[in-house]
Design an enzyme around this catalytic site. Structure first.
Site, PDB file in Angstrom:
ATOM      1  N   ASP A  59       5.683  12.292 -31.110  1.00 32.87           N
ATOM      2  CA  ASP A  59       6.694  12.063 -31.937  1.00 32.87           C
ATOM      3  C   ASP A  59       6.278  12.236 -33.499  1.00 32.87           C
ATOM      4  OD1 ASP A  59       9.382  11.359 -32.775  1.00 32.87           O
ATOM      5  OD2 ASP A  59       8.796   9.495 -33.049  1.00 32.87           O
ATOM      6  N   ASP A 101       7.474   5.951 -30.346  1.00 35.53           N
ATOM      7  CA  ASP A 101       7.576   4.679 -30.860  1.00 35.53           C
ATOM      8  C   ASP A 101       8.655   4.019 -30.757  1.00 35.53           C
ATOM      9  OD1 ASP A 101       8.428   5.924 -32.843  1.00 35.53           O
ATOM     10  OD2 ASP A 101       7.955   4.318 -34.347  1.00 35.53           O
ATOM     11  N   ASP A 108      12.553   7.767 -27.929  1.00 32.34           N
ATOM     12  CA  ASP A 108      11.323   8.242 -27.392  1.00 32.34           C
ATOM     13  C   ASP A 108      11.366   7.988 -25.821  1.00 32.34           C
ATOM     14  OD1 ASP A 108      10.550   9.602 -29.649  1.00 32.34           O
ATOM     15  OD2 ASP A 108       9.604   7.715 -30.244  1.00 32.34           O
ATOM     16  N   CYS A 153       2.985   1.960   3.094  1.00 36.59           N
ATOM     17  CA  CYS A 153       4.197   1.065   3.188  1.00 36.59           C
ATOM     18  C   CYS A 153       5.320   1.719   2.570  1.00 36.59           C
ATOM     19  CB  CYS A 153       4.150  -0.411   2.200  1.00 36.59           C
ATOM     20  SG  CYS A 153       3.005  -1.290   3.301  1.00 36.59           S
ATOM     21  N   CYS A 174       1.094  -1.337  -0.047  1.00 35.18           N
ATOM     22  CA  CYS A 174       0.049  -0.037   0.086  1.00 35.18           C
ATOM     23  C   CYS A 174       0.844   1.131  -0.046  1.00 35.18           C
ATOM     24  CB  CYS A 174      -1.068   0.064   1.291  1.00 35.18           C
ATOM     25  SG  CYS A 174      -0.132   0.423   2.806  1.00 35.18           S
TER      26      CYS A 174
END
Length: 804
Positions: free
Chosen positions: A512, A700, A704, A107, A104
């Site tokens: 891009d 892609d 990038d 934590c 969680c």
């Protein structure tokens, strides 16, 4: 019997009592299983140099050492540091750790708080999505073994990030949750059948003997649910309280335990009603919510490992005497001469010394067209030699090369904590403290008012149970889970459920160019043919080349000409950075750029702003092709719709400015930034953040990756590089612009539903908690109310639809 030394601890024992094994023809002896295990552990982690440092010194047997906790010493070994620890420019040590046991946001907060308070630790950042921590420390003040020990002392475990073990540990965690949920679901389903009989008996009357049998049956079902399925909450509550933190685990454990203990009391004394069904429902519902969080986390290997995996591990080094040897990339020194063959990747940055060739730099710059390099030109790690054998001189070591720098930047970007996670930590802490405080005050008030301990306890339990954050906890994950399902039907993969909310808030989209706005490959724009043109001969010629332009010509010929005959070529020759030539039935074929035609004495006056490919037969031009990277169909319409939704669209590309602006004008983008290196793209993203924008980045390629990791939401096209897909939060599986628009729409629909769910949950608590405080709700009704609130959230979430 002769005495032999233990391979690990070097203590001598009779060979008859030793554990022996063979390794590459060498006989190993171990005095115990502990020494055997530690030896293989050190070997697997590349720490064999430990034994060189040890020399003839002896150690305690590993089984004894492990009992004393001396296994921590391995974290300070030189070989261990060489493999996992990096030295920062400031002289500090840096490591990436996996913190085991985090389930969680509290934590994460606890670990960061404790680490920040530890002298010598400079920085400690934990990413909740993958439990990966970046820790920077001063080696003069604290050792890594002490950092690991500190984390263990607060109830968690830490180990260096090793991609080879990550998937195995992730599967182990999921299976652990799954088995605990199975126990909880089994008990809840069966206990509800018993509870129906209990409810009927409560209103119509039931003999005490029958009631006792049902109570015992419920007790048998509730006990493993509480102590096995609910162990996660007890462990989290214990370490939270140990470190003075009241977290959500404390709330869950307290409510379930008090209901369990009171039910045992009621079962034994025959006073009041049992609430074992409430116990199982509390544990099971909250545990399912935790499991949903586990499933929503990013899976498999880390993005950094995808990048590292794409890098060559060895290179062919040419020695001074002319001999060649394969050398590990880590051992390449500045000044080494490295030979590179067509299709191989550049291992480290360097200067080309002999040979000429085209290099594919799309992985770094995004430039779709290969770049011609000749002696004296710089070549970068990660780029690919396309068409010639060359030799280059290393100017940087592997750790300092461009691709390694990108890896480091990406690592920093991935471990940055999102703002929404910081807010969740604060809210969860206040919520838990508030509910427990209200419950304590309620108990005191009722005890003072009624004088009955039982009445006061039941009312206090009701407050805790009815406020147990099932609806509040499920409000976001249930809506996002449904949103993810709807998105999947549209070919959109969200890797992180919480990212739907962030995407809905986004007001800026960075795209891009190559492979995102455009198709990312040269395609034939126009063709002019002459009498001597034979498509079958040209197909055979271009098929022999791996150049992207040749691939574009090949695709065109296969699409526009049917039943082309197979042509056999002879004397096939690839001419560096120009094209190919061959013989076919005595005819001289040539295909390539204008420079190739000029070198062959063939006049070529055709002008074009696009890529030009010329095909000649026997010294005469047979065909002229214009090629360009085409714009994706539908992208202009998508950008128009995004603008109408209030989203500002910008282009970030490594291509040259003229090409970028022309494409931007065609698709309707006003803001363009061209000729950007990967780091510069990330800097642009950071600049938008500083201006207050929530940024979505779509790309892609490897070029990038850093920008994608730096953005609030990263989107990868399905046909993109593996690295871009792994670093991204969203992948467009169908690889079409319409999916980008659909992702935004689903994000906004889901966020709207999340707000509705949260609004209902808060309203529910505002109404239900006061009713419980006033004594109008018992634990049974509280559990049912909690269940109904969860069902409402689930039902409302299923209404999410993609509105066109």
């Amino acid at each position: 019997m002769a005495r032999v030394p233990c391979t690990h601890c070097h203590l001598e024992f009779d060979e008859s009592v030793m554990i022996t094994e063979e390794e590459k023809g060498k006989k190993l002896h171990f005095c115990c299983r502990g020494c055997q295990g530690v030896y293989h552990l050190l070997k697997e982690e590349g720490l064999e140099s430990f034994y060189d440092k040890l020399g003839n010194q002896t150690l305690e047997p590993a089984e004894t050492a492990l009992k004393k906790g001396e296994e921590l010493a391995r974290f300070d070994l030189e070989g261990f540091h060489k493999k996992y620890v990096r030295t920062t420019p400031e002289g500090f040590n840096e490591i990436h750790l996996i913190i085991e046991g985090i389930h969680c946001s509290a934590c994460v907060w606890l670990n960061e708080k404790v680490l920040h308070q530890t002298p010598g630790i400079i920085e400690a950042t934990i990413n909740y999505s993958n439990n990966k921590a970046k820790v920077v420390w001063d080696p003069e003040q604290i050792k890594l073994s002490q950092i690991i020990e500190t984390i263990r002392n607060i109830g968690y475990n830490a180990y260096p990030y090793d991609p080879a073990l990550q998937e195995e540990r992730a599967v182990k965690t999921r299976n652990d949750y799954y088995s605990r949920i199975l126990v909880g679901v089994f008990a809840t389903m069966n206990i509800m059948w018993i509870a129906i009989a209990q409810y009927a008996g409560y209103f119509t009357g039931m003999e005490q003997g029958h009631k006792n049998i049902l109570n015992i049956a419920e007790f048998i079902l509730a006990t493993p649910t509480l102590f096995y399925s609910g162990w996660i909450f007890f462990r989290g509550a214990w370490y939270g309280l140990k470190n003075r933190l009241i977290n959500m685990d404390v709330l869950v454990a307290t409510g379930a335990t008090l209901a369990y203990l009171y039910s045992i009391y009621a079962m034994i004394t025959h006073k009041g009603e049992v609430y074992f069904d409430s116990v199982t429902m509390i544990i099971t519902f909250v545990l399912v919510g935790k499991y949903l969080e586990v499933l929503s986390k990013k899976q498999a290997a880390d993005t950094l490992d995808r990048i590292i995996g794409s890098m060559p591990t060895e290179a062919m080094v040419v020695k001074a005497d002319g001999s060649k040897a394969l050398v590990s990339v880590e051992n390449i020194e500045i000044g080494d001469l490295i030979e590179l063959k067509p299709g191989e990747k550049v291992a480290v940055d360097g200067i080309l010394r002999s040979g000429k060739a085209l290099f594919d730099e799309s992985s770094l710059t995004g430039e779709s067209e290969p770049v011609f390099k000749e002696p004296g030109d710089e070549i970068l790690s990660g780029t690919i030699c396309l068409d010639s054998v060359v030799r280059y001189e290393a100017t940087k070591r592997a750790g300092d090369s461009l691709l390694s720098q990108i890896t480091e930047l990406l690592s920093d970007a991935v471990t940055k904590k999102p703002r929404i996670e910081q807010l969740a930590n604060v809210v969860s802490g206040y919520f838990s403290v508030a509910i427990l405080s209200i419950a304590l005050l309620t108990f005191a008030g009722w005890y003072w008012h009624s004088g009955s301990f039982e009445t006061a306890l039941i009312v206090a339990i009701s407050v805790i149970v009815i406020a147990c954050p099932c609806a509040l906890g499920l409000a976001t994950p249930m809506a996002t889970l449904v949103g993810i399902g709807r998105a999947a039907k549209e070919g959109i993969l969200f890797k992180e459920a919480a990212q739907l909310e962030t995407m809905a808030k986004s007001d800026l989209l960075a795209l891009d160019k190559t492979g995102t706005i455009t198709e990312g490959r040269p395609s034939v724009l126009s063709i002019k043919t002459y009498e001597s043109f034979d498509p079958a001969e040209l197909l055979a010629l271009v098929h022999s080349s791996n150049h992207p332009v040749s691939r574009g010509i090949e695709r065109y010929l296969l699409e526009h000409y049917e039943n082309l005959a197979e042509i056999k070529l002879s004397e096939l020759k690839s001419i560096e950075a120009k094209g190919v030539t061959a013989l076919c039935d005595g005819k001289k074929l040539a295909g390539g750029n204008r420079e190739l035609m000029q070198s062959l004495g063939i006049a070529c006056d055709f002008e074009s702003e696009h890529t030009l490919f010329v095909y000649a037969v026997d010294g005469k031009i047979a065909a002229e092709f214009e090629l360009r990277d085409r714009i994706r169909p539908g992208i202009r319409e998508v950008i128009t719709h995004l603008k109408a939704m209030g989203i500002w669209v910008v282009m970030l590309t490594g291509d040259h400015e003229a090409s970028a602006k022309k494409v931007a004008e065609e698709v309707g983008i006003e803001e363009v930034h061209a000729r950007l290196l990967p780091q510069e793209k990330a800097e642009k993203i950071q600049g938008y953040h500083e201006e207050g924008h929530i940024v979505v980045m779509a790309g892609d390629g490897i070029n990038d990756a850093v920008a994608l990791a730096s953005s609030d939401i990263a989107i990868a096209m399905g046909s993109g590089a593996d690295v871009a897909i792994e670093v991204s939060d969203v992948v467009l599986l169908e690889d079409k612009p319409e999916s980008l628009l659909a992702a935004y729409r689903i994000g906004r629909q889901t966020f709207r539903t999340v707000k509705q769910n949260l609004g209902f949950s808060l309203l529910y608590n505002l109404v239900a908690v006061p009713l419980a405080v006033l004594g109008f709700v018992n634990p049974l009704v509280a559990a049912l109310s909690m269940s109904l609130s969860s069902l409402f959230v689930v039902g409302n979430s299923t209404r999410i639809k993609l509105k066109k």
